[in-house]
Design an enzyme around this catalytic site. Structure first.
Site, short mmCIF file in Angstrom:
data_model
loop_
_atom_site.label_atom_id
_atom_site.label_comp_id
_atom_site.label_asym_id
_atom_site.label_seq_id
_atom_site.Cartn_x
_atom_site.Cartn_y
_atom_site.Cartn_z
N ASP A 165 -5.94 -54.02 17.17
CA ASP A 165 -5.92 -55.43 17.58
C ASP A 165 -6.95 -55.55 18.71
O ASP A 165 -6.76 -55.00 19.78
CB ASP A 165 -4.51 -55.78 18.07
CG ASP A 165 -4.42 -57.19 18.65
OD1 ASP A 165 -5.45 -57.86 18.80
OD2 ASP A 165 -3.28 -57.61 18.96
N ASP A 181 -2.81 -59.97 13.73
CA ASP A 181 -3.93 -59.90 14.68
C ASP A 181 -4.66 -58.57 14.64
O ASP A 181 -5.40 -58.24 15.58
CB ASP A 181 -3.43 -60.22 16.10
CG ASP A 181 -2.23 -59.37 16.50
OD1 ASP A 181 -1.85 -58.48 15.73
OD2 ASP A 181 -1.68 -59.61 17.59
N ASP A 182 -4.45 -57.78 13.59
CA ASP A 182 -5.07 -56.45 13.52
C ASP A 182 -6.18 -56.39 12.47
O ASP A 182 -6.00 -56.87 11.35
CB ASP A 182 -4.02 -55.42 13.14
CG ASP A 182 -2.94 -55.30 14.18
OD1 ASP A 182 -3.16 -54.55 15.14
OD2 ASP A 182 -1.92 -56.00 14.06
N GLN A 193 -7.26 -55.48 23.27
CA GLN A 193 -5.88 -55.10 23.59
C GLN A 193 -5.51 -53.64 23.26
O GLN A 193 -4.87 -52.97 24.05
CB GLN A 193 -4.94 -56.05 22.82
CG GLN A 193 -3.47 -55.73 22.91
CD GLN A 193 -2.65 -56.64 22.00
OE1 GLN A 193 -2.61 -57.83 22.19
NE2 GLN A 193 -2.00 -56.06 21.00
N GLY A 200 -14.17 -37.60 21.03
CA GLY A 200 -13.85 -36.69 19.91
C GLY A 200 -13.06 -37.30 18.77
O GLY A 200 -13.49 -37.27 17.64
N ASN A 201 -11.87 -37.82 19.05
CA ASN A 201 -11.15 -38.57 18.01
C ASN A 201 -10.25 -39.60 18.67
O ASN A 201 -10.17 -39.68 19.90
CB ASN A 201 -10.39 -37.64 17.05
CG ASN A 201 -9.26 -36.92 17.74
OD1 ASN A 201 -8.40 -37.53 18.37
ND2 ASN A 201 -9.26 -35.61 17.64
N LYS A 236 3.43 -56.86 13.54
CA LYS A 236 4.66 -57.15 14.30
C LYS A 236 5.79 -56.20 13.95
O LYS A 236 6.95 -56.58 13.88
CB LYS A 236 5.11 -58.60 14.10
CG LYS A 236 4.03 -59.62 14.43
CD LYS A 236 3.69 -59.71 15.90
CE LYS A 236 2.62 -60.76 16.16
NZ LYS A 236 1.25 -60.21 16.09
N TYR A 258 4.55 -51.66 27.91
CA TYR A 258 4.30 -52.47 26.73
C TYR A 258 2.85 -52.95 26.69
O TYR A 258 2.37 -53.56 27.63
CB TYR A 258 5.23 -53.69 26.72
CG TYR A 258 5.06 -54.51 25.48
CD1 TYR A 258 5.71 -54.14 24.31
CD2 TYR A 258 4.24 -55.62 25.46
CE1 TYR A 258 5.55 -54.88 23.15
CE2 TYR A 258 4.07 -56.35 24.30
CZ TYR A 258 4.73 -55.98 23.15
OH TYR A 258 4.56 -56.70 22.02
N LYS A 303 2.12 -54.31 19.93
CA LYS A 303 2.79 -53.49 18.94
C LYS A 303 1.82 -52.56 18.26
O LYS A 303 0.65 -52.85 18.12
CB LYS A 303 3.45 -54.38 17.89
CG LYS A 303 4.79 -54.94 18.30
CD LYS A 303 5.71 -53.93 18.94
CE LYS A 303 6.14 -52.85 17.97
NZ LYS A 303 7.09 -51.91 18.63
N ASP A 357 1.34 -51.88 15.28
CA ASP A 357 1.50 -52.32 13.90
C ASP A 357 0.93 -51.29 12.93
O ASP A 357 -0.23 -50.94 13.02
CB ASP A 357 0.81 -53.66 13.75
CG ASP A 357 1.31 -54.63 14.80
OD1 ASP A 357 2.52 -54.75 14.97
OD2 ASP A 357 0.46 -55.24 15.49
N ASP A 377 6.60 -65.71 16.24
CA ASP A 377 5.55 -64.68 16.19
C ASP A 377 5.70 -63.76 14.98
O ASP A 377 5.27 -62.61 15.01
CB ASP A 377 5.50 -63.84 17.47
CG ASP A 377 4.80 -64.55 18.61
OD1 ASP A 377 4.39 -65.72 18.44
OD2 ASP A 377 4.66 -63.94 19.69
#
Ligand code: F6R
Ligand code: MG
Ligand code: MG
Length: 372
Positions: free
Chosen positions: A10, A51-52, A93, A102-103, A131, A227, A230, A232, A285
């Site tokens: 996201d 949103d991803d 975000q 590297g990864n 979500k 937090y 998420k 997701d 949401d």
């Protein structure tokens, strides 16, 4: 060997946390086109859920490739810049680190990767959810690979009789274990029935010794210690010829089971299977949603996608999900709509506890009047 990687992040929502702006998708598509042109990738498709942004890529560099992960990181930096210019919500975000090293492990973006020797025909479904959390795939994977009431092939197809091996991660203790099913089904269910902590990471056919499924298993809240949105999840499932049929892989989503992660990462809500044009959130949401992109992989090319949930046979699940959403929503701030305290990802509870800590008194032997 071909590797199929889905890497997602996201990097800014439009509007709020509900969807991805078309300019971000165009930016990612252009980056993917260059990477295919440069020979880094065999093929690529850019998709989104909520949103991803998801980069669905085929290549020959294996899982955890520095070059492929680095490409995804750079692409998400580019989409973040676009999101900043447009003032989109939560720009960058999921990019938790300042520099790529590297990864992508522990850096924020989620990824599922699966390496395989191409079969003569390679049908694959890429699932993208918004979500919710990585353990959201547990129930579906159990049904696909271990439940004969879902997957007729477990009974009818000789190649599937030996069952499947599940690799499960404990996200809290950072440990992993494998369960051989069907004989260890009951042991496994004890763990994967708690999807906030135990997550099916991969599934392998015991007969074909082929990996059949891979999920993204990061939890951003654990990575970041607070937090940050998420995590997701995404998932890859290979189908047919000794693996579950396409219809058996889709079947678990005909029941919109409840998942954690809705509204503020803090609520249970039904997982709504939707078509690609409906892959954005709205009510409360949410509800959390899942899309299924079907591909045939031929010489590393992604032939597709087919929008697998764009079908009336999932209308019943959508109807049921909306009814379940009405029912759960009426609980407001009460469990089980709200997640149990230990799974709440906002720090509000800790702050509240500290603020009122001095006011708690021992319970009286016999309650008489109200304490003042
Ligand atoms: C984001 C999500 C949303 C947000 C909510 C509050 O993935 O689940 O429900 O948590 O919109 O977002 P902020 O805290 O950014 O205002
Ligand atoms: Mg967001
Ligand atoms: Mg999201």
């Amino acid at each position: 060997m071909t590797t199929l990687s889905i890497i997602k992040a996201d990097t800014g929502g439009f509007v709020g946390h509900s969807a991805v702006h078309p300019d971000l998708l165009a930016t990612a598509q252009e980056a993917a086109r260059r990477a295919v042109g440069d020979g880094l990738l065999l093929d690529a498709h850019v998709a989104s859920c909520g949103d991803d942004v998801s980069l669905i890529m085929t290549h020959e560099h294996g899982a955890d490739s520095e070059r492929v992960h680095g490409f995804a990181w750079d692409t998400f930096q580019e989409t973040t810049e676009v999101a900043k210019r447009l003032g989109l919500y939560g720009a960058g975000q999921d990019l938790l680190s300042d520099a790529f090293s590297g990864n992508l492990k522990g850096m924020g973006p989620g990824y599922a990767e699966l390496e395989f020797t191409d079969r003569p025909s390679e049908p694959v479904i890429c699932f993208l959810a918004d979500k919710t959390e990585p353990g959201a795939w547990n129930l579906a994977l159990y049904k696909m690979f271990a439940d004969p009431f879902n997957t007729a092939g477990l009974v009818i197809d000789e190649k599937m009789h030996a069952g499947f091996r599940f690799e499960v991660y404990d996200l809290f203790e950072e440990k992993r274990i494998t369960f051989d099913c069907p004989e260890e089904l009951y042991d496994m269910l004890m763990f994967i029935g708690a999807p906030a902590r135990y997550v099916v990471h991969a599934v392998e056919s015991r007969n074909l010794t082929e990996q059949a499924a891979a999920t993204s298993t990061q939890r951003l809240s654990l990575i970041a210690g607070k937090y940050v949105g998420k995590d997701d999840p995404v998932m890859i499932v290979r189908c047919q010829s000794g693996l579950p049929a396409v219809g058996e892989v889709l079947e678990p989503f005909s029941f919109p089971y409840t998942v954690g992660g809705a509204m503020r990462g803090s609520h249970h809500a039904p997982l709504l299977p939707v078509s690609i044009p409906d892959a954005h959130t709205a009510r409360f949401d949410g509800p959390p949603r899942v899309v299924a992109l079907g591909f045939q992989i031929t010489d590393g090319r992604l032939i597709g996608p087919r929008d697998m949930f764009a079908d009336p046979s999932f209308d019943g699940a959508r109807q049921q999900a909306n009814t379940a959403m009405d029912y759960l929503r009426r609980h407001g701030p009460f469990e089980p709509h709200r997640l149990p305290l230990e799974d709440l990802e906002y720090t509000t509870m800790r702050a509240l506890e500290a603020r009122i800590a001095q006011r708690w008194q021992p319970m009286p032997e016999v309650a008489t009047t109200m304490a003042r």
